[in-house]
Design an enzyme around this catalytic site. Structure first.
Site, PDB file in Angstrom:
ATOM      1  N   CYS A 144      -1.840  -0.665   7.340  1.00 53.92           N
ATOM      2  CA  CYS A 144      -1.074   0.590   7.253  1.00 53.92           C
ATOM      3  C   CYS A 144      -1.205   1.386   8.541  1.00 53.92           C
ATOM      4  O   CYS A 144      -0.247   2.054   8.964  1.00 53.92           O
ATOM      5  CB  CYS A 144      -1.536   1.418   6.059  1.00 53.92           C
ATOM      6  SG  CYS A 144      -1.083   0.660   4.486  1.00 53.92           S
ATOM      7  N   CYS A 168      -5.820   1.530   5.580  1.00 55.08           N
ATOM      8  CA  CYS A 168      -6.368   0.265   6.090  1.00 55.08           C
ATOM      9  C   CYS A 168      -5.739  -0.049   7.453  1.00 55.08           C
ATOM     10  O   CYS A 168      -4.836   0.659   7.912  1.00 55.08           O
ATOM     11  CB  CYS A 168      -6.082  -0.859   5.094  1.00 55.08           C
ATOM     12  SG  CYS A 168      -4.357  -1.380   5.097  1.00 55.08           S
ATOM     13  N   HIS A 191       0.823  -1.208   0.000  1.00 58.73           N
ATOM     14  CA  HIS A 191       0.000   0.000   0.000  1.00 58.73           C
ATOM     15  C   HIS A 191       0.863   1.267   0.000  1.00 58.73           C
ATOM     16  O   HIS A 191       2.025   1.254   0.433  1.00 58.73           O
ATOM     17  CB  HIS A 191      -0.936  -0.005   1.209  1.00 58.73           C
ATOM     18  CG  HIS A 191      -2.054  -1.004   1.078  1.00 58.73           C
ATOM     19  ND1 HIS A 191      -3.158  -1.007   1.896  1.00 58.73           N
ATOM     20  CD2 HIS A 191      -2.221  -2.020   0.192  1.00 58.73           C
ATOM     21  CE1 HIS A 191      -3.974  -1.985   1.522  1.00 58.73           C
ATOM     22  NE2 HIS A 191      -3.420  -2.628   0.502  1.00 58.73           N
ATOM     23  N   GLU A 238       0.830   3.971   1.771  1.00 62.30           N
ATOM     24  CA  GLU A 238       1.285   4.468   3.075  1.00 62.30           C
ATOM     25  C   GLU A 238       2.499   3.670   3.562  1.00 62.30           C
ATOM     26  O   GLU A 238       3.483   4.239   4.054  1.00 62.30           O
ATOM     27  CB  GLU A 238       0.174   4.335   4.131  1.00 62.30           C
ATOM     28  CG  GLU A 238      -1.116   5.033   3.783  1.00 62.30           C
ATOM     29  CD  GLU A 238      -2.102   4.146   3.019  1.00 62.30           C
ATOM     30  OE1 GLU A 238      -1.682   3.434   2.082  1.00 62.30           O
ATOM     31  OE2 GLU A 238      -3.287   4.179   3.359  1.00 62.30           O
TER      32      GLU A 238
HETATM   33  N1  LIG Z   1      -5.292   3.267   2.000  1.00 64.63           N
HETATM   34  C1  LIG Z   1      -5.052   2.446   0.947  1.00 64.63           C
HETATM   35  C2  LIG Z   1      -6.035   1.611   0.472  1.00 64.63           C
HETATM   36  C3  LIG Z   1      -5.761   0.804  -0.614  1.00 64.63           C
HETATM   37  N2  LIG Z   1      -4.551   0.865  -1.187  1.00 64.63           N
HETATM   38  C4  LIG Z   1      -4.298   0.092  -2.398  1.00 64.63           C
HETATM   39  C5  LIG Z   1      -4.384  -1.369  -2.402  1.00 64.63           C
HETATM   40  C6  LIG Z   1      -4.852  -1.695  -3.813  1.00 64.63           C
HETATM   41  O1  LIG Z   1      -3.767  -1.602  -4.725  1.00 64.63           O
HETATM   42  C7  LIG Z   1      -5.816  -0.564  -4.083  1.00 64.63           C
HETATM   43  C8  LIG Z   1      -7.233  -0.882  -3.685  1.00 64.63           C
HETATM   44  O2  LIG Z   1      -7.810  -1.643  -4.718  1.00 64.63           O
HETATM   45  P1  LIG Z   1      -9.385  -1.815  -4.886  1.00 64.63           P
HETATM   46  O3  LIG Z   1      -9.835  -2.796  -3.860  1.00 64.63           O
HETATM   47  O4  LIG Z   1     -10.033  -0.467  -4.700  1.00 64.63           O
HETATM   48  O5  LIG Z   1      -9.533  -2.335  -6.286  1.00 64.63           O
HETATM   49  O6  LIG Z   1      -5.322   0.508  -3.312  1.00 64.63           O
HETATM   50  C9  LIG Z   1      -3.577   1.713  -0.698  1.00 64.63           C
HETATM   51  O7  LIG Z   1      -2.465   1.787  -1.261  1.00 64.63           O
HETATM   52  N3  LIG Z   1      -3.849   2.468   0.376  1.00 64.63           N
HETATM   53 ZN    ZN Z   2      -3.045  -0.175   3.750  1.00 63.42          ZN
END
Ligand SMILES: Nc1ccn([C@H]2C[C@H](O)[C@@H](COP(=O)(O)O)O2)c(=O)n1
Ligand code: ZN
Length: 163
Positions: A104, A101, A75, A77
Site C-alpha cells: 500500500c 503495509c 487492503h 488503502e
Molecule cells: N494497513 C493494512 C493492513 C492490513 N490490512 C488488511 C489485510 C487483512 O485483511 C487484514 C489483516 O489481517 P490479520 O493479519 O491482522 O489477520 O487487514 C489492510 O487493509 N490495511
Molecule cells: Zn496494505
C-alpha cells in the site's frame, strides 16, 4: 454561541475510516481508509475485502494453513485509492486505522498522497511495515499517529428518528 463539542477534522476523517472498516468481512482485522484533499473534501474511502466479483463466502478468511486470505484481500488503502475513480490524489492525506503495509505504501507514494494519518501500528515489527516506513520516509510522506481526544464517538440512529 456556537456548539463547542463538535469533532475536529482529524476525528471526522478517522471516524469515516473506522465506519468504512465496519463493512469489512475480515473476522480478525477490519481496516478502513479515507482520502481527503487539502480543502478537507473527502475524495474516496475503502476497506479491506476481496476483489469485486469474488464472493466473500467462497474465498478463505483463515490467517494460517494451506489456504489463507492473504493472497486475495485488497487492503483498505489500495481500495480507497482505486475507488477514487481517477481523481487526482496529489497532495492528499490518507486516514487509515492501521499503518499501511509496503504494498500500500508503494501505491500511496505513486498516487501523490503526501500524508498518512493512522491510529494503530500493531504490526510495527513486521518486515512489511519496516519496508513501508523506509520507502514512505524516502518519498517524503508525512506520517502522523493520531491521538484522539475522546476514546469513543457514538453514532445513535435512534435519536435521529425522534427529531
Ligand atoms: N494497513 C493494512 C493492513 C492490513 N490490512 C488488511 C489485510 C487483512 O485483511 C487484514 C489483516 O489481517 P490479520 O493479519 O491482522 O489477520 O487487514 C489492510 O487493509 N490495511
Ligand atoms: Zn496494505
Amino acid at each position: 454561541m456556537k456548539r463547542q463539542d463538535y469533532i475536529s477534522w482529524d476525528e471526522y476523517f478517522m471516524g469515516v475510516s473506522l465506519l468504512a472498516a465496519k463493512r469489512s468481512k475480515d473476522p480478525n482485522t477490519q481496516v478502513g481508509a479515507c482520502i481527503v484533499d487539502s480543502n478537507n473534501v473527502i475524495l474516496s474511502t475503502g476497506y479491506n475485502g476481496f476483489p469485486v466479483g469474488c464472493s466473500d463466502d467462497n474465498l478463505p478468511w483463515n490467517r494460517t494453513g494451506e489456504d489463507t486470505k492473504y493472497p486475495y484481500v485488497v487492503h483498505a488503502e489500495l481500495n480507497a485509492i482505486l475507488n477514487s475513480g481517477g481523481k487526482s490524489l496529489r497532495g492528499a492525506t490518507i486516514y487509515v486505522g492501521l499503518f499501511p503495509c509496503n504494498e500500500c505504501a508503494k501505491a500511496i507514494i505513486q498516487s501523490g498522497i503526501k500524508e498518512v494519518v493512522y491510529l494503530n501500528d500493531k504490526y510495527a515489527n513486521e518486515k512489511s511495515t519496516l519496508a513501508s516506513k523506509r520507502i514512505l520516509g524516502m518519498a517524503g510522506i508525512k506520517l502522523r499517529r493520531l491521538t484522539p481526544r475522546e476514546k469513543n464517538l457514538v453514532l445513535n440512529f435512534e435519536n435521529e428518528l425522534d427529531r
